[in-house]
Design a protein around this motif. Structure first.
Motif, PDB file in Angstrom:
ATOM      1  N   VAL A  49      17.651   4.285  -3.416  1.00 13.18           N
ATOM      2  CA  VAL A  49      16.352   4.950  -3.360  1.00 13.18           C
ATOM      3  C   VAL A  49      15.929   5.080  -1.903  1.00 13.18           C
ATOM      4  CG1 VAL A  49      13.932   4.867  -4.056  1.00 13.18           C
ATOM      5  CG2 VAL A  49      15.695   3.975  -5.589  1.00 13.18           C
ATOM      6  N   ARG A  50      15.712   6.301  -1.478  1.00 15.61           N
ATOM      7  CA  ARG A  50      15.278   6.528  -0.098  1.00 15.61           C
ATOM      8  C   ARG A  50      13.762   6.391  -0.017  1.00 15.61           C
ATOM      9  NH1 ARG A  50      16.451  12.011   3.484  1.00 15.61           N
ATOM     10  NH2 ARG A  50      15.613  11.224   5.474  1.00 15.61           N
ATOM     11  N   GLY A  51      13.286   5.728   1.033  1.00 15.53           N
ATOM     12  CA  GLY A  51      11.859   5.533   1.210  1.00 15.53           C
ATOM     13  C   GLY A  51      11.106   6.857   1.287  1.00 15.53           C
ATOM     14  N   ALA A  52       9.837   6.837   0.887  1.00 14.48           N
ATOM     15  CA  ALA A  52       9.046   8.073   0.866  1.00 14.48           C
ATOM     16  C   ALA A  52       7.593   7.794   1.241  1.00 14.48           C
ATOM     17  CB  ALA A  52       9.130   8.737  -0.502  1.00 14.48           C
ATOM     18  N   LYS A  53       7.394   6.931   2.228  1.00 10.38           N
ATOM     19  CA  LYS A  53       6.036   6.620   2.672  1.00 10.38           C
ATOM     20  C   LYS A  53       5.280   7.902   3.033  1.00 10.38           C
ATOM     21  CE  LYS A  53       3.532   4.108   6.282  1.00 10.38           C
ATOM     22  NZ  LYS A  53       3.661   3.184   7.443  1.00 10.38           N
ATOM     23  N   GLY A  54       4.061   8.018   2.540  1.00 12.04           N
ATOM     24  CA  GLY A  54       3.241   9.184   2.835  1.00 12.04           C
ATOM     25  C   GLY A  54       3.452  10.357   1.899  1.00 12.04           C
ATOM     26  N   LYS A  55       4.396  10.233   0.950  1.00  9.60           N
ATOM     27  CA  LYS A  55       4.671  11.305  -0.007  1.00  9.60           C
ATOM     28  C   LYS A  55       4.148  10.920  -1.391  1.00  9.60           C
ATOM     29  CE  LYS A  55       8.851  12.853   2.432  1.00  9.60           C
ATOM     30  NZ  LYS A  55       8.247  14.096   2.923  1.00  9.60           N
ATOM     31  N   THR A  56       3.961  11.941  -2.229  1.00  6.86           N
ATOM     32  CA  THR A  56       3.447  11.691  -3.576  1.00  6.86           C
ATOM     33  C   THR A  56       4.561  11.575  -4.613  1.00  6.86           C
ATOM     34  OG1 THR A  56       3.151  14.085  -3.880  1.00  6.86           O
ATOM     35  CG2 THR A  56       1.246  12.816  -3.102  1.00  6.86           C
TER      36      THR A  56
ATOM     37  N   ASP B  51       0.803  -1.232   0.000  1.00  5.64           N
ATOM     38  CA  ASP B  51       0.000   0.000   0.000  1.00  5.64           C
ATOM     39  C   ASP B  51       0.833   1.277   0.000  1.00  5.64           C
ATOM     40  OD1 ASP B  51       0.949  -0.467   2.516  1.00  5.64           O
ATOM     41  OD2 ASP B  51      -0.863   0.124   3.564  1.00  5.64           O
ATOM     42  N   ASN B  52       2.128   1.190   0.224  1.00  7.52           N
ATOM     43  CA  ASN B  52       2.948   2.394   0.220  1.00  7.52           C
ATOM     44  C   ASN B  52       4.424   2.015   0.197  1.00  7.52           C
ATOM     45  OD1 ASN B  52       1.716   2.389   3.442  1.00  7.52           O
ATOM     46  ND2 ASN B  52       3.893   2.053   3.125  1.00  7.52           N
ATOM     47  N   GLY B  53       5.255   3.018  -0.051  1.00  3.72           N
ATOM     48  CA  GLY B  53       6.684   2.788  -0.035  1.00  3.72           C
ATOM     49  C   GLY B  53       7.228   2.704   1.377  1.00  3.72           C
ATOM     50  N   SER B  54       8.521   2.472   1.482  1.00  6.53           N
ATOM     51  CA  SER B  54       9.170   2.361   2.786  1.00  6.53           C
ATOM     52  C   SER B  54       9.275   3.732   3.451  1.00  6.53           C
ATOM     53  CB  SER B  54      10.572   1.774   2.617  1.00  6.53           C
ATOM     54  OG  SER B  54      10.506   0.503   2.013  1.00  6.53           O
ATOM     55  N   PRO B  55       9.418   3.775   4.778  1.00  2.28           N
ATOM     56  CA  PRO B  55       9.616   5.059   5.458  1.00  2.28           C
ATOM     57  C   PRO B  55      10.949   5.687   5.070  1.00  2.28           C
ATOM     58  CG  PRO B  55       9.877   3.227   6.992  1.00  2.28           C
ATOM     59  CD  PRO B  55       9.341   2.653   5.730  1.00  2.28           C
ATOM     60  N   SER B  56      11.068   6.982   5.290  1.00  8.04           N
ATOM     61  CA  SER B  56      12.241   7.721   4.831  1.00  8.04           C
ATOM     62  C   SER B  56      13.529   7.285   5.520  1.00  8.04           C
ATOM     63  CB  SER B  56      12.033   9.221   5.047  1.00  8.04           C
ATOM     64  OG  SER B  56      11.805   9.504   6.423  1.00  8.04           O
ATOM     65  N   GLY B  57      13.413   6.605   6.656  1.00  8.74           N
ATOM     66  CA  GLY B  57      14.604   6.156   7.364  1.00  8.74           C
ATOM     67  C   GLY B  57      15.283   4.966   6.717  1.00  8.74           C
ATOM     68  N   LEU B  58      14.674   4.390   5.685  1.00  3.63           N
ATOM     69  CA  LEU B  58      15.245   3.219   5.019  1.00  3.63           C
ATOM     70  C   LEU B  58      15.633   3.562   3.587  1.00  3.63           C
ATOM     71  CD1 LEU B  58      12.808   0.434   6.246  1.00  3.63           C
ATOM     72  CD2 LEU B  58      15.178   0.764   6.946  1.00  3.63           C
ATOM     73  N   THR B  59      16.748   3.019   3.155  1.00  2.00           N
ATOM     74  CA  THR B  59      17.215   3.223   1.787  1.00  2.00           C
ATOM     75  C   THR B  59      17.416   1.875   1.122  1.00  2.00           C
ATOM     76  OG1 THR B  59      18.321   5.296   2.345  1.00  2.00           O
ATOM     77  CG2 THR B  59      19.026   4.188   0.334  1.00  2.00           C
ATOM     78  N   GLY B  60      16.832   1.720  -0.053  1.00  2.00           N
ATOM     79  CA  GLY B  60      16.993   0.491  -0.809  1.00  2.00           C
ATOM     80  C   GLY B  60      17.769   0.756  -2.088  1.00  2.00           C
ATOM     81  N   VAL B  61      17.936  -0.273  -2.909  1.00  4.22           N
ATOM     82  CA  VAL B  61      18.639  -0.143  -4.181  1.00  4.22           C
ATOM     83  C   VAL B  61      17.760  -0.695  -5.287  1.00  4.22           C
ATOM     84  CG1 VAL B  61      20.685  -0.782  -5.505  1.00  4.22           C
ATOM     85  CG2 VAL B  61      20.884  -0.357  -3.048  1.00  4.22           C
ATOM     86  N   ARG B  62      17.562   0.090  -6.333  1.00  2.00           N
ATOM     87  CA  ARG B  62      16.773  -0.346  -7.485  1.00  2.00           C
ATOM     88  C   ARG B  62      17.562  -0.041  -8.753  1.00  2.00           C
ATOM     89  NH1 ARG B  62      11.104   2.395  -8.087  1.00  2.00           N
ATOM     90  NH2 ARG B  62      12.432   4.156  -8.641  1.00  2.00           N
ATOM     91  N   ASN B  63      17.826  -1.072  -9.548  1.00  2.00           N
ATOM     92  CA  ASN B  63      18.612  -0.918 -10.773  1.00  2.00           C
ATOM     93  C   ASN B  63      19.955  -0.239 -10.500  1.00  2.00           C
ATOM     94  OD1 ASN B  63      16.499  -2.053 -12.256  1.00  2.00           O
ATOM     95  ND2 ASN B  63      15.544  -0.063 -12.596  1.00  2.00           N
ATOM     96  N   GLY B  64      20.548  -0.588  -9.363  1.00  2.00           N
ATOM     97  CA  GLY B  64      21.859  -0.070  -9.029  1.00  2.00           C
ATOM     98  C   GLY B  64      21.864   1.333  -8.449  1.00  2.00           C
ATOM     99  N   VAL B  65      20.689   1.916  -8.260  1.00  2.00           N
ATOM    100  CA  VAL B  65      20.580   3.280  -7.739  1.00  2.00           C
ATOM    101  C   VAL B  65      19.949   3.238  -6.350  1.00  2.00           C
ATOM    102  CG1 VAL B  65      19.573   5.571  -8.092  1.00  2.00           C
ATOM    103  CG2 VAL B  65      20.343   4.216 -10.054  1.00  2.00           C
TER     104      VAL B  65
END
Length: 256
Positions: free
Chosen positions: A187-194, A171-185
């Protein structure tokens, strides 16, 4: 209760109630934080579910209810209680597998708003040494994968794989305190943001022989699921139900 709304079954419908019109048996497990079971113990039944195993969300004045992982506090048709020595996501998965095996000869709708993966971050079974939010989060994602594997294997064993559509999403992305990697880049979480990391989610649909392999650029959102389920089940919604979404059954089955 914290973070709990009130979903009024006299004013709104659910996809479970729609599917029951098509003769489906229905079950739900996981999180349900939009009704207080102490006030309405049969809320799930009124929302269209024949059986359920749900974490209630934290109940004011009832500390055990805050536990969703170890020693979880869960509600079933028999009432609410703590499951000592158990891991909540496993209790829910066991329930769904039992329901599936008992009803494998009937059309079924199983709804699993999984307790994982969500804070508080814990070390799941099998990874007791996971420390820190990032490591525990990663371990919880791996355990999510393990549970999905169990459920898919149960569908195989039940002999209903080729007529069961599995949808995996969130239902949403990860919270901003978590950073993942997508296609080698990174990505910081942005739960609650558009922004994109807050809105774009995995949406994986699987049914060998019915759902074609590959990707689609079709744009969809949760509001499309109810009309999609209705079309797949052959239910005419009519004018009695106001629907915001649009069926994507044709996309899922490769027609569109």
């Amino acid at each position: 209760m914290w973070g709990v709304g009130y979903f009024d079954w006299t004013q709104y419908t659910t996809f479970a109630r729609v599917m029951k019109r098509a003769g489906y048996v229905t079950a739900a497990a996981g999180k349900w934080q939009i009704n207080d079971f102490r006030i309405e113990p049969q809320a799930m039944k009124k929302q269209g579910f024949d059986d359920w195993c749900m974490w209630t969300g934290f109940e004011a004045g009832n500390p055990p209810s805050g536990k969703r992982y170890y020693d979880p506090y869960l509600n079933t048709p028999s009432g609410s209680k703590s499951y000592k020595g158990k891991f909540g996501p496993d209790v829910c998965a066991d329930f769904l597998i039992r329901f599936m095996n008992h009803n494998k000869d009937k059309p079924m709708l199983l709804y699993y708003p999984m307790i994982l993966t969500h804070f508080p971050a814990v070390a799941p079974p099998g990874e007791p040494d996971a420390r820190g939010s990032q490591d525990r989060y990663s371990a919880m994602v791996r355990y999510t994968d393990k549970i999905v594997g169990r459920l898919v294997k149960a569908i195989d064993v039940a002999g209903i794989r080729d007529r069961t559509i599995v949808i995996f999403t969130t239902d949403n992305g990860s919270p901003s305190g978590l950073t993942g990697v997508r296609n080698g880049v990174k990505v910081r979480g942005a739960k609650g943001k558009t922004t994109e990391p807050g809105l774009c989610e995995p949406f994986i649909v699987n049914c060998p022989g019915r759902v074609p392999q590959g990707e689609t650029n079709a744009l969809t959102a949760f509001v499309d699921l109810l009309p999609t389920f209705a079309e797949l089940a052959g239910v005419e919604l009519g004018d009695a139900i106001e629907v915001d979404g649009k069926s994507i059954a044709g996309v899922l089955l490769g027609r569109d």
